[in-house]
Design an enzyme around this catalytic site. Sequence first.
Site, mmCIF file in Angstrom:
data_model
loop_
_atom_site.group_PDB
_atom_site.id
_atom_site.type_symbol
_atom_site.label_atom_id
_atom_site.label_comp_id
_atom_site.label_asym_id
_atom_site.label_seq_id
_atom_site.Cartn_x
_atom_site.Cartn_y
_atom_site.Cartn_z
ATOM 1 N N THR A 70 -7.987 -33.333 5.600
ATOM 2 C CA THR A 70 -7.450 -32.436 4.582
ATOM 3 C C THR A 70 -6.941 -31.141 5.207
ATOM 4 O O THR A 70 -6.906 -31.011 6.447
ATOM 5 C CB THR A 70 -8.477 -32.244 3.424
ATOM 6 O OG1 THR A 70 -7.821 -31.546 2.367
ATOM 7 C CG2 THR A 70 -9.720 -31.499 3.852
ATOM 8 N N LYS B 164 -3.498 -32.141 8.148
ATOM 9 C CA LYS B 164 -2.791 -33.387 7.814
ATOM 10 C C LYS B 164 -1.545 -33.657 8.669
ATOM 11 O O LYS B 164 -1.229 -34.806 8.938
ATOM 12 C CB LYS B 164 -2.367 -33.372 6.341
ATOM 13 C CG LYS B 164 -3.507 -33.585 5.360
ATOM 14 C CD LYS B 164 -2.977 -33.640 3.927
ATOM 15 C CE LYS B 164 -4.111 -33.621 2.927
ATOM 16 N NZ LYS B 164 -3.630 -33.709 1.542
ATOM 17 N N ASP C 270 -2.255 -40.071 -0.346
ATOM 18 C CA ASP C 270 -1.866 -39.109 -1.398
ATOM 19 C C ASP C 270 -0.692 -39.655 -2.216
ATOM 20 O O ASP C 270 -0.610 -39.405 -3.418
ATOM 21 C CB ASP C 270 -1.447 -37.762 -0.776
ATOM 22 C CG ASP C 270 -2.653 -36.916 -0.381
ATOM 23 O OD1 ASP C 270 -3.739 -37.116 -0.953
ATOM 24 O OD2 ASP C 270 -2.505 -36.055 0.513
#
Length: 294
Positions: free
Chosen positions: A76, A80, A116
């Site tokens: 995170t 990333k 994501d």
Amino acid sequence: MKWVYALSCVRVRGSTYVYCIIGHPIAHSLSPVIHNTLFNMYNIDAIYVAFDVKPEKLREAINGIRSLNIKGCTVTIPHKERVIVLLDEVDPVAQKIGAVNTIKNENGKLIGYNTDVWGFLEPLTRFADALRGDSALLIGAGGAARAIVYALKTLGVGKLFIANRTKTRGKILEEYSLEIGLDAEYIGFDEKALNEKARKVKLIVNATPLGMHGIGGRVPITSNSIRSDTIVYDIVYNPVETPLLVEARKAGAKIITGVDMLIYQAMLAFKIWTGVHPEPDPLYDVVLKELKAK
Ligand code: NAP
């Protein structure tokens, strides 16, 4: 059915596999609650822990994953993008986005993925027909926004308006969008322009931390500028109903929360690691309970 999965039920043995999340800061993360719930539910001998890794320690942390045989890792903010060059292989979607949020350790080979995109897309798929060929307004131009642009392209959105505080970042995202074949226009971050565009689009997405617990502020769009047939998606998950979603609800619009995205991105990561496709319902129970306790 009531789902209660206390970590105290987990028995850590010599054979227990370790999974983790790396980020900075990390103490607020809900990923440990989600993945430990799943390991418990599916009777998998594994545990998931959080590591606060500062940017200058990223390379060492990735080497640590190799040497300690950590089986999988969530990545995170702020790692990333920078993590990509430290991996052995990167899935083509993550490569195209330029960001990895999930690593699988396959017999010492570290492979990066971006879940994501799917996490964002899955709650939107029921509106796919309405969105195809229509327009969207995206607020924010950071890492999450980049994955969202890719997702909106795959949904067949016709035109994207990008609003961002910093012009250079907004223009870079506009360029990326055009590059992958999604017509896009950077519109600045002016309140009037935002509200004007909000009235015209079928989908509004907030991909900034505005409205987040501990950060505050709000996306400057009011209910008068939101049509009742618009979908409003805020990827901030704490609080579940952000100031933007409160405005959307007042306008009678359809809303999607950041908790939806959080849960679906975690479900895909779990599938990549274990081969098990989990059910979302128990995860909503534990995440909402955890957020209420915060
Ligand atoms: P990031 O790369 O740091 O980007 C942050 C974006 O927000 C940038 O566009 C930045 O604008 C903008 N921003 C920050 N503070 C602002 C402010 N005070 N006013 C206006 N704009 C502001 O972060 P990210 O990875 O894209 O994440 C963005 C948010 O999404 C975070 O809150 C994160 O927690 C959330 N998120 C949620 C999920 C989920 O599963 N629900 C997944 C990923 C991310 P500038 O370019 O001007 O700095």
